[in-house]
Enzyme design. Structure first.
Site: not given
Lengths: 349, 150
Positions: A114, A236, A82
């Site tokens: 992400c 994550h 990103e």
């Protein structure tokens, strides 16, 4: 059909670090309690001459150094981030040229907060499975942005991982992958804005936890496994608390996730987070180990992977590129003033 | 919108990204950047100059610390510029990164890394290329051995 999976891997973490206490002191906050609350002690900071393209190239070169693949055999490069350096001009073109894979290859940049890196892995997996390419290179990397004074400033960091996907000399078979996606506006960055915005606590329950939980359970149902069937799990890691909490909720132990838990020492590398976590596991994995991975990207979605390490892991020259632990420990601390200069907080034209 | 030195940088991508030089097929001398003809063999080298990708490993011959930089590099001062002798022979000038100024020394083993060199402001193109870093940074013992045995 022959097994498809990871043939080689590489990671990169910039050398600069800033402590959470240093950031907190600038904004008149209690650094110790913030560190404890977030589970983040320090984060990586890109040098002034580093961006997502340079991090991607370093990670990709690490992956190539570990194996004997000719770069021209790579038929596709997908870079998830990103923080692509250009809004229009793919990072993948720079990576392709820098590793000698051009010109006969497919390239595109991905963006899914992400989880763009794991989305790239799925694309490469599908291309290899359909015999459209011999090898695909999937990268997740970021130099993530945080507005000065925002809570994100304690976590948004830099790093990335690169995975070569193929069907020859596979070190980690991808047994199954699946995704879970909804329209959940928990975190975003509007077009042409410099910094992202987020929904505060809304990023937790309806976002991170819901998507990872559903995606993970769906995958385990498809492959008929339980958490205890896995040697390692990677989730994550936007902060130090969420991955520990989701692991416990799903039934995984701390021992299963600790090898991948890098966020307390390098912060949230966004698209690089699960990629670096997986690289850390592959640094020590041995034949027969089974790995579970679920990424999360705001917006929102999750990708889950069920993988098994093969005997070919011993043929991979893991020492030909830096191990994640080495990069985490190779650091130089900077103060907030230097951080402001390196991350372009002092924006002027 | 102007495009500055885009074409010049684009032409130099093989050298800047991958240290592509060349070697004389007559005397085996290596060159970076590549030469049209070998200055030693001259006519004999015509048609015998072949591209070669240098390893990116070498040794610092000399260096200087830049305290007063041009506009594009002002945010990086003080920084190190060095002349590096590559293991394959050619000497090149490059910035040294990931090295504190007090630790730089002649004879230091270095290897190449991929970095942003400069950019045309906030709207222009970004130019990438090689810089060098100490060999003992971000490389494993295996890689260190390769550097030291050359």
């Amino acid at each position: 059909m022959s097994d498809i999976g990871i043939v080689s891997y590489g990671a990169y973490i910039p050398r600069y670090r800033i402590k959470a206490e240093e950031i907190a002191s600038v904004w008149g906050k209690d650094g110790e309690s913030i560190s404890k609350g977030l589970g983040i002690y320090e984060k990586s900071v890109p040098s002034i001459d580093q961006d997502t393209a340079t991090i991607s190239v370093e990670a990709a070169r690490g992956a190539l150094n570990r194996c004997s693949i000719h770069p021209k055999d790579i038929g596709a490069i997908y870079v998830g981030s990103e923080s692509h350096p250009y809004a229009v001009k793919p990072t993948g073109t720079i990576v392709g040229e820098a590793i000698g894979a051009t010109p006969e290859l497919m390239v595109a940049d991905y963006e899914f907060a992400c989880k763009a890196g794991t989305a790239a892995m799925q694309t490469c997996f599908a291309f290899v499975k359909s015999n459209m390419i011999k090898y695909g290179l999937a990268i997740g990397a970021d130099t993530s942005q945080a507005a000065p004074g925002d809570a994100l400033e304690f976590s948004a960091s830099a790093g990335g991982g690169a995975f070569i996907i193929g069907k020859d000399n596979v070190i980690a078979i991808i047994n199954k992958t699946c995704s879970y996606t909804t329209d959940t506006p928990d975190f975003w960055r509007r077009a042409e804005r410099k910094y992202p915005a987020h929904g505060g606590r809304f990023t937790g329950g309806p976002a991170y936890f819901k998507h990872i939980t559903n995606c993970s359970f769906n995958l385990m149902k498809k492959v008929n496994t339980k958490p205890e069937d896995y040697d390692y799990a990677i989730f994550h890691q936007p902060n130090g608390k969420f991955p520990v909490s989701i692991a416990r909720k799903l039934g995984f132990s701390y021992d299963q996730i600790k090898q991948s838990l890098m966020v307390p020492y390098i912060g949230n590398t966004y698209s690089g987070a699960t990629m670096i976590g997986l690289s850390s596991v592959l640094d020590i994995a041995k034949s027969g180990d089974r790995i579970f991975l679920t990424s999360y990207g705001s917006g929102a979605g999750s990708d889950s992977f069920d993988m098994t390490i093969t005997d070919d892991i011993i043929k991979l020259h893991r020492g030909n590129a830096p191990l994640v632990e080495q990069m985490v420990n190779d650091k130089k601390y900077i103060d907030y003033g230097t951080y402001a200069k390196l991350t372009d907080l002092l924006y002027w034209e | 919108m102007g495009c500055g030195g885009v074409a010049r940088f684009w032409r130099e991508i093989p050298q800047r990204y991958n240290l592509i030089g060349n070697i004389c097929g007559s005397c085996n001398k290596t060159f970076f950047p590549p030469k049209e003809a070998c200055p030693y063999c001259r006519r004999k080298s015509m048609g015998k100059m072949q591209d070669i990708k240098f390893s990116g490993k070498g040794e610092i011959i000399t260096y200087t610390i830049i305290h007063s930089a041009s506009e594009n590099f002002q945010k990086q001062v003080p920084y190190i510029m060095a002349i590096i002798k590559l293991n394959e022979g050619p000497k090149i000038t490059a910035q040294i990164v990931d090295c504190d100024i007090e630790n730089i020394k002649i004879g230091m083993k270095v290897d190449s890394t991929f970095r942003k060199i400069q950019e045309d402001g906030y709207t222009g193109a970004i130019y990438y290329g090689y810089k060098f870093r100490p060999c003992n940074v971000l490389v494993t013992n295996n890689e260190k051995e390769k550097c030291e045995t050359k």
